[in-house]
Motif scaffolding. Structure first.
Motif, short mmCIF file in Angstrom:
data_model
loop_
_atom_site.label_atom_id
_atom_site.label_comp_id
_atom_site.label_asym_id
_atom_site.label_seq_id
_atom_site.Cartn_x
_atom_site.Cartn_y
_atom_site.Cartn_z
N GLU A 123 -4.16 13.36 -4.50
CA GLU A 123 -3.56 12.41 -3.56
C GLU A 123 -4.30 11.09 -3.65
OE1 GLU A 123 -3.53 14.16 0.33
OE2 GLU A 123 -2.24 15.80 -0.30
N TYR A 124 -3.54 10.01 -3.52
CA TYR A 124 -4.09 8.67 -3.63
C TYR A 124 -3.59 7.83 -2.47
CZ TYR A 124 -4.34 10.14 -8.55
OH TYR A 124 -4.57 10.83 -9.71
N ARG A 125 -4.38 6.85 -2.09
CA ARG A 125 -3.95 5.78 -1.18
C ARG A 125 -4.27 4.50 -1.92
NH1 ARG A 125 -0.59 3.90 2.58
NH2 ARG A 125 -1.54 2.32 3.86
N ASP B 55 5.11 7.73 -0.72
CA ASP B 55 5.54 7.55 0.68
C ASP B 55 6.69 8.48 1.04
OD1 ASP B 55 3.61 5.54 0.88
OD2 ASP B 55 5.03 3.97 0.32
N ALA C 145 0.87 -1.18 0.00
CA ALA C 145 0.00 0.00 0.00
C ALA C 145 0.91 1.23 0.00
CB ALA C 145 -0.90 0.01 1.23
N HIS C 146 0.50 2.26 -0.75
CA HIS C 146 1.31 3.47 -0.85
C HIS C 146 0.44 4.71 -0.80
CE1 HIS C 146 5.04 1.37 -1.88
NE2 HIS C 146 4.34 0.64 -2.72
N ASP C 147 1.00 5.76 -0.18
CA ASP C 147 0.43 7.10 -0.25
C ASP C 147 1.13 7.80 -1.40
OD1 ASP C 147 -1.34 6.99 1.99
OD2 ASP C 147 0.43 7.08 3.28
N SER D 23 -3.84 0.44 -2.75
CA SER D 23 -3.58 -0.85 -2.08
C SER D 23 -4.27 -1.93 -2.90
CB SER D 23 -4.12 -0.82 -0.65
OG SER D 23 -5.53 -0.65 -0.68
#
Length: 146
Positions: free
Chosen positions: A65-67, A94, A46-48, A69
């Motif tokens: 912005e995305y999160r 990240d 998972a990444h920001d 996963s």
């Protein structure tokens, strides 16, 4: 019980025609757009992620912005106005920053044929040491501002 007269029928038909023609006009007059698509290459992670597109003056044309996963591994075709002259793409994964030039005429398939506009596919992947890496690919497709 009131009877339906000619005036009532005409009023109803006029409203229906106006509603349908409004939808058709909106669709045909949609503004073409550049676009950004972000994919997660390794779905076990998972990444920001933040993606910013800037013009030659450093003005921000697009920022999101995305999160990402396994349950949310892509965000496709996020549009921004095509007349803005994008020049630089900054992707932060990240906290690690990657900066690239917006794809230009040197890219295969560019410039795009009408009605398509240039966009980028951004792939967030993991390097051999586990650190994030970013791969970008230019493409052409028809995307419009909503």
């Amino acid at each position: 019980m009131p009877s339906m007269n000619r005036r009532t029928v005409l009023a109803g038909l006029s409203g229906a025609v106006a509603a349908v023609s409004g939808c058709a006009a909106r669709e045909s007059s949609a503004t073409p757009a550049h676009w950004v698509t972000v994919y997660l290459g390794d779905r076990d992670e998972a990444h920001d992620i933040t993606v910013t597109v800037e013009n030659s003056s450093g003005d921000t044309l697009f920022e999101r912005e995305y999160r990402l996963s396994d349950g949310n591994e892509a965000d496709e075709d996020a549009p921004f106005e095509e007349s803005t002259g994008p020049e630089t793409i900054v992707v932060t994964v990240d906290g690690t920053r990657f900066e690239r030039d917006w794809p230009g005429f040197e890219q295969p398939g560019l410039p795009c044929d009408e009605p398509n506009r240039a966009g980028v596919e951004i792939w967030v992947e993991s390097g051999s040491d586990g650190s994030p890496e970013v791969r970008m690919e230019a493409s052409c497709q028809h995307v419009t501002m909503e």
